[in-house]
Write a protein that holds these residues in place. Sequence first.
Motif, PDB file in Angstrom:
ATOM      1  N   LYS A 106       0.831  -1.202   0.000  1.00 39.06           N
ATOM      2  CA  LYS A 106       0.000   0.000   0.000  1.00 39.06           C
ATOM      3  C   LYS A 106       0.864   1.251   0.000  1.00 39.06           C
ATOM      4  CE  LYS A 106      -3.746  -1.790   2.959  1.00 39.06           C
ATOM      5  NZ  LYS A 106      -3.331  -2.791   3.960  1.00 39.06           N
ATOM      6  N   LEU A 107       2.077   1.089   0.567  1.00 37.97           N
ATOM      7  CA  LEU A 107       2.946   2.227   0.841  1.00 37.97           C
ATOM      8  C   LEU A 107       4.340   1.940   0.307  1.00 37.97           C
ATOM      9  CD1 LEU A 107       3.503   4.902   2.425  1.00 37.97           C
ATOM     10  CD2 LEU A 107       3.997   3.463   4.434  1.00 37.97           C
ATOM     11  N   LEU A 108       4.877   2.906  -0.438  1.00 35.46           N
ATOM     12  CA  LEU A 108       6.251   2.787  -0.912  1.00 35.46           C
ATOM     13  C   LEU A 108       7.078   3.888  -0.249  1.00 35.46           C
ATOM     14  CD1 LEU A 108       8.080   1.339  -3.103  1.00 35.46           C
ATOM     15  CD2 LEU A 108       7.853   3.488  -4.335  1.00 35.46           C
ATOM     16  N   LEU A 109       8.208   3.504   0.339  1.00 41.05           N
ATOM     17  CA  LEU A 109       9.101   4.468   0.978  1.00 41.05           C
ATOM     18  C   LEU A 109      10.429   4.431   0.232  1.00 41.05           C
ATOM     19  CD1 LEU A 109       8.283   3.461   4.659  1.00 41.05           C
ATOM     20  CD2 LEU A 109       7.435   5.469   3.405  1.00 41.05           C
ATOM     21  N   ALA A 110      10.839   5.574  -0.301  1.00 37.59           N
ATOM     22  CA  ALA A 110      12.065   5.619  -1.092  1.00 37.59           C
ATOM     23  C   ALA A 110      13.006   6.667  -0.504  1.00 37.59           C
ATOM     24  CB  ALA A 110      11.738   5.940  -2.545  1.00 37.59           C
ATOM     25  N   ASP A 111      14.236   6.247  -0.214  1.00 35.96           N
ATOM     26  CA  ASP A 111      15.216   7.118   0.433  1.00 35.96           C
ATOM     27  C   ASP A 111      16.290   7.505  -0.581  1.00 35.96           C
ATOM     28  OD1 ASP A 111      16.700   8.525   2.240  1.00 35.96           O
ATOM     29  OD2 ASP A 111      16.886   6.899   3.701  1.00 35.96           O
ATOM     30  N   GLU A 112      16.202   8.700  -1.129  1.00 37.71           N
ATOM     31  CA  GLU A 112      17.149   9.182  -2.142  1.00 37.71           C
ATOM     32  C   GLU A 112      17.318   8.165  -3.278  1.00 37.71           C
ATOM     33  OE1 GLU A 112      18.442  12.123  -2.178  1.00 37.71           O
ATOM     34  OE2 GLU A 112      18.434  12.849  -0.097  1.00 37.71           O
ATOM     35  N   PRO A 113      16.206   7.739  -3.890  1.00 35.75           N
ATOM     36  CA  PRO A 113      16.315   6.662  -4.882  1.00 35.75           C
ATOM     37  C   PRO A 113      17.071   7.070  -6.138  1.00 35.75           C
ATOM     38  CG  PRO A 113      14.109   7.598  -4.913  1.00 35.75           C
ATOM     39  CD  PRO A 113      14.813   8.198  -3.729  1.00 35.75           C
ATOM     40  N   THR A 114      17.225   8.367  -6.371  1.00 37.50           N
ATOM     41  CA  THR A 114      17.972   8.810  -7.554  1.00 37.50           C
ATOM     42  C   THR A 114      19.253   9.535  -7.148  1.00 37.50           C
ATOM     43  OG1 THR A 114      16.795  10.917  -7.677  1.00 37.50           O
ATOM     44  CG2 THR A 114      15.812   9.079  -8.878  1.00 37.50           C
ATOM     45  N   GLY A 115      19.627   9.393  -5.877  1.00 36.85           N
ATOM     46  CA  GLY A 115      20.774  10.150  -5.341  1.00 36.85           C
ATOM     47  C   GLY A 115      22.091   9.840  -6.011  1.00 36.85           C
ATOM     48  N   ASN A 116      22.152   8.674  -6.652  1.00 43.15           N
ATOM     49  CA  ASN A 116      23.401   8.221  -7.241  1.00 43.15           C
ATOM     50  C   ASN A 116      23.383   8.313  -8.766  1.00 43.15           C
ATOM     51  OD1 ASN A 116      25.952   7.061  -6.860  1.00 43.15           O
ATOM     52  ND2 ASN A 116      25.171   5.029  -7.395  1.00 43.15           N
ATOM     53  N   LEU A 117      22.343   8.983  -9.317  1.00 41.98           N
ATOM     54  CA  LEU A 117      22.137   8.952 -10.773  1.00 41.98           C
ATOM     55  C   LEU A 117      22.254  10.349 -11.376  1.00 41.98           C
ATOM     56  CD1 LEU A 117      18.972   6.647 -10.762  1.00 41.98           C
ATOM     57  CD2 LEU A 117      21.354   5.945 -11.082  1.00 41.98           C
ATOM     58  N   ASP A 118      22.615  10.404 -12.654  1.00 45.09           N
ATOM     59  CA  ASP A 118      22.650  11.696 -13.342  1.00 45.09           C
ATOM     60  C   ASP A 118      21.210  12.139 -13.626  1.00 45.09           C
ATOM     61  OD1 ASP A 118      21.788  10.846 -16.105  1.00 45.09           O
ATOM     62  OD2 ASP A 118      23.570   9.586 -15.848  1.00 45.09           O
ATOM     63  N   PRO A 119      21.023  13.442 -13.954  1.00 42.71           N
ATOM     64  CA  PRO A 119      19.645  13.959 -14.081  1.00 42.71           C
ATOM     65  C   PRO A 119      18.781  13.230 -15.103  1.00 42.71           C
ATOM     66  CG  PRO A 119      21.220  15.775 -13.980  1.00 42.71           C
ATOM     67  CD  PRO A 119      22.031  14.507 -14.054  1.00 42.71           C
ATOM     68  N   GLY A 120      19.308  12.903 -16.264  1.00 42.16           N
ATOM     69  CA  GLY A 120      18.515  12.217 -17.286  1.00 42.16           C
ATOM     70  C   GLY A 120      18.040  10.863 -16.799  1.00 42.16           C
ATOM     71  N   THR A 121      18.950  10.143 -16.161  1.00 37.78           N
ATOM     72  CA  THR A 121      18.613   8.820 -15.643  1.00 37.78           C
ATOM     73  C   THR A 121      17.625   8.940 -14.490  1.00 37.78           C
ATOM     74  OG1 THR A 121      20.833   8.152 -16.248  1.00 37.78           O
ATOM     75  CG2 THR A 121      19.637   6.657 -14.830  1.00 37.78           C
ATOM     76  N   SER A 122      17.789   9.968 -13.653  1.00 39.81           N
ATOM     77  CA  SER A 122      16.850  10.210 -12.555  1.00 39.81           C
ATOM     78  C   SER A 122      15.436  10.380 -13.088  1.00 39.81           C
ATOM     79  CB  SER A 122      17.228  11.476 -11.771  1.00 39.81           C
ATOM     80  OG  SER A 122      18.470  11.319 -11.155  1.00 39.81           O
ATOM     81  N   ASP A 123      15.316  11.134 -14.184  1.00 36.03           N
ATOM     82  CA  ASP A 123      13.999  11.352 -14.792  1.00 36.03           C
ATOM     83  C   ASP A 123      13.359  10.030 -15.209  1.00 36.03           C
ATOM     84  OD1 ASP A 123      14.241  14.012 -14.436  1.00 36.03           O
ATOM     85  OD2 ASP A 123      14.576  14.518 -16.548  1.00 36.03           O
TER      86      ASP A 123
END
Length: 222
Positions: free
Chosen positions: A163-180
Motif C-alpha cells: 500500500k505504501l512505498l518508501l524511497a530514500d534518495e532513490p535517484t541520489g546516485n544517478l545523473d539527471p537524465g537517468t533520474s527522470d
Amino acid sequence: DTVLHLSGIRKTYGKGAGAVPVLRGVDLELRAGEIVALVAPSGAGKSTLLQIAGLLDTPDAGAVEIGGTPMQGASDRRRTTVRRQDVGFVYQFHHLLPEFTALENIALPQLANGTPRPQADARAQSLLDSVGLTDRATHRPSALSGGEQQRVAFCRAMANAPKLLLADEPTGNLDPGTSDQVFAALVRLARDTGLAALVATHNLDLAARMDRQVRLDQGRIA
Ligand code: ADP
Ligand code: ADP
C-alpha cells in the motif's frame, strides 16, 4: 483512504548531554495514489522518518498508522507482517542480489510470501514490462546500468503489491537524465497500483514534479 498517518512522531538518538533530537513532533498523512516528496538537507532526519514510517524503527512518542491500523503497541511479529505485506522500500543503492537475474530478484519476495512460482514470475515480468525493461529480465544486476538497477529495485519493492512505498534518495546516485527515467518508472508503477509513495530527495526538480512536497525543518513538517 489514508495509507499512512503519522502524528506527533518524536525521536532522539543518544542520551544526556550527547542526545540528538531529530524528530520533534512530525504529523503527516498520505492518501492512496499520492506521490509525496520529503525534502530536507542531509542530516535533517529523512531516513529516520522513513524507517519509523516503515516500521523498521520505533518512535520515542507518537502514533504510526498504516492502512488505518494503529501500530503502537503491536508485537514485533505483527509489525514484521505489516511491513512485509504493506510496505515497499527503495534505497539510494539498489541492494539487488548479485547472483540472481532481474526477474528473479523481483520474484523472490513473492515466493517468500507464498506466491507460486509461475505467478511470481509472471508478475515480475509484467512489472519489468511497465518500466521499459522487458528485454533485461535475464540480466544480473552487474550487467545493468545504474538507472536500470534502480528501476528493478522499484519493481522489487512493488512485488507484493504494498500500500505504501518508501524511497530514500532513490535517484541520489544517478545523473539527471537517468533520474527522470527512474522517476517516470515510479510514477507509472504508482499510478498502476494506486499506492502512496513517500520519496526523500535532495533533487528539487524531481520534488517539484511530485503531487505534493513536504519539508522537514527543525524536526517538524514545515
Ligand atoms: P537524513 O536522512 O535527512 O540525512 P538521518 O535520519 O539519516 O537524516 O539522520 C538525522 C540525524 O540523526 C543525523 O544527525 C544522524 O547523524 C543522526 N542519526 C541517524 N541515525 C542514527 C543512529 N542510529 N544513532 C545515532 N544517530 C543517528
Ligand atoms: P542518508 O543521508 O542518505 O539518509 P545516512 O548516511 O544519513 O544516509 O544514513 C544511512 C543509515 O545510517 C540510516 O539507516 C541511518 O539511520 C544510519 N545512521 C545515520 N547516522 C548515524 C549515526 N550517527 N550512527 C548510527 N547510524 C547512523
